[in-house]
Design a protein around this motif. Structure first.
Motif, PDB file in Angstrom:
ATOM      1  N   TYR A 106      -4.240   4.008  -3.457  1.00  0.00           N
ATOM      2  CA  TYR A 106      -3.785   5.216  -2.776  1.00  0.00           C
ATOM      3  C   TYR A 106      -4.874   6.241  -2.486  1.00  0.00           C
ATOM      4  N   GLY A 107      -6.026   6.147  -3.107  1.00  0.00           N
ATOM      5  CA  GLY A 107      -7.121   7.070  -2.805  1.00  0.00           C
ATOM      6  C   GLY A 107      -7.079   8.362  -3.571  1.00  0.00           C
ATOM      7  N   PRO A 108      -7.091   9.485  -2.895  1.00  0.00           N
ATOM      8  CA  PRO A 108      -6.816   9.837  -1.515  1.00  0.00           C
ATOM      9  C   PRO A 108      -8.087   9.929  -0.666  1.00  0.00           C
TER      10      PRO A 108
ATOM     11  N   SER B 102      -5.012  13.255   1.864  1.00  0.00           N
ATOM     12  CA  SER B 102      -3.772  12.486   1.966  1.00  0.00           C
ATOM     13  C   SER B 102      -3.969  11.127   1.310  1.00  0.00           C
ATOM     14  N   PRO B 103      -2.948  10.653   0.607  1.00  0.00           N
ATOM     15  CA  PRO B 103      -3.058   9.313   0.032  1.00  0.00           C
ATOM     16  C   PRO B 103      -3.141   8.259   1.128  1.00  0.00           C
TER      17      PRO B 103
ATOM     18  N   GLU C 276      -2.183   4.554   2.672  1.00  0.00           N
ATOM     19  CA  GLU C 276      -1.094   3.587   2.581  1.00  0.00           C
ATOM     20  C   GLU C 276      -1.742   2.241   2.240  1.00  0.00           C
ATOM     21  N   THR C 277      -1.499   1.797   1.017  1.00  0.00           N
ATOM     22  CA  THR C 277      -2.098   0.560   0.519  1.00  0.00           C
ATOM     23  C   THR C 277      -1.744  -0.617   1.416  1.00  0.00           C
TER      24      THR C 277
ATOM     25  N   LEU D 253      -0.485  14.949  -3.591  1.00  0.00           N
ATOM     26  CA  LEU D 253      -1.280  14.376  -4.681  1.00  0.00           C
ATOM     27  C   LEU D 253      -0.672  14.614  -6.056  1.00  0.00           C
TER      28      LEU D 253
ATOM     29  N   ILE E 201      -0.440  11.867  -8.828  1.00  0.00           N
ATOM     30  CA  ILE E 201      -1.661  11.324  -9.421  1.00  0.00           C
ATOM     31  C   ILE E 201      -1.973  12.043 -10.733  1.00  0.00           C
TER      32      ILE E 201
ATOM     33  N   ASN F 143      -9.448  11.929 -10.364  1.00  0.00           N
ATOM     34  CA  ASN F 143      -8.334  11.024 -10.621  1.00  0.00           C
ATOM     35  C   ASN F 143      -8.515  10.497 -12.042  1.00  0.00           C
TER      36      ASN F 143
END
Length: 155
Positions: free
Chosen positions: A37-39, A45-46, A48-49, A94, A97, A142
């Motif tokens: 998911y990152g972001p 913004s995350p 989209e896997t 977020l 997370i 994270n």
């Protein structure tokens, strides 16, 4: 106390996209389909896997505020995206997370660390940390991956 969310500089993202090199380091930028998911460190913004294309690059989380570098990996969207614009509001997208708030004083002196569980009250921790005279800014990381996401400063 008001605070300001600071994503990476848009010029850093644009340079990485254009040159396929990490600004300041020259390391190759890697393009891939999002595996997590990152972001994105610009729009916050995350990803989209399995769908979004992203770029992996080396970035110094202390860029422009300290002379002691701490380079590490970050992701940005492959395609242009706008920088996070709600600078005085913790990114709602977020909140799922688990995050670590590293509170720093000048000279990259780590003053305190706080952990925010998914859905936790990040704002109260941020206000408390920035209310301290020995804290100049906060790095948000994270907790699961350990990677840098964005900076928070007083406003």
């Amino acid at each position: 106390m008001r605070f300001r969310i600071v994503p990476i500089d848009e010029a850093v993202a644009e340079e990485a996209r254009a040159t396929r090199r990490s600004p300041g380091y020259g390391h190759p930028v890697v393009q891939e389909v999002a595996k997590a998911y990152g972001p994105c460190r610009l729009c916050l913004s995350p990803f989209e896997t399995g769908v979004d294309e992203r770029l992996l690059l080396t970035y110094d989380a202390f860029r422009e505020i300290e002379t002691l570098p701490l380079p590490g990996p970050i992701f940005i969207h492959h395609a242009h995206c706008a920088p996070y614009s709600e600078a005085h509001h913790y990114p709602d997208a977020l909140r799922f997370i688990p995050t670590t708030l590293n509170a720093y004083g000048r000279g990259r002196a780590l003053r305190d660390v706080r952990y925010i569980e998914p859905g936790g009250d990040a704002e109260s921790e941020i206000v408390e940390l920035l209310g301290r005279s020995d804290v100049d800014y906060i790095h948000v990381r994270n907790t699961e991956a350990g990677c840098y996401m964005f900076r928070i400063e007083r406003h």
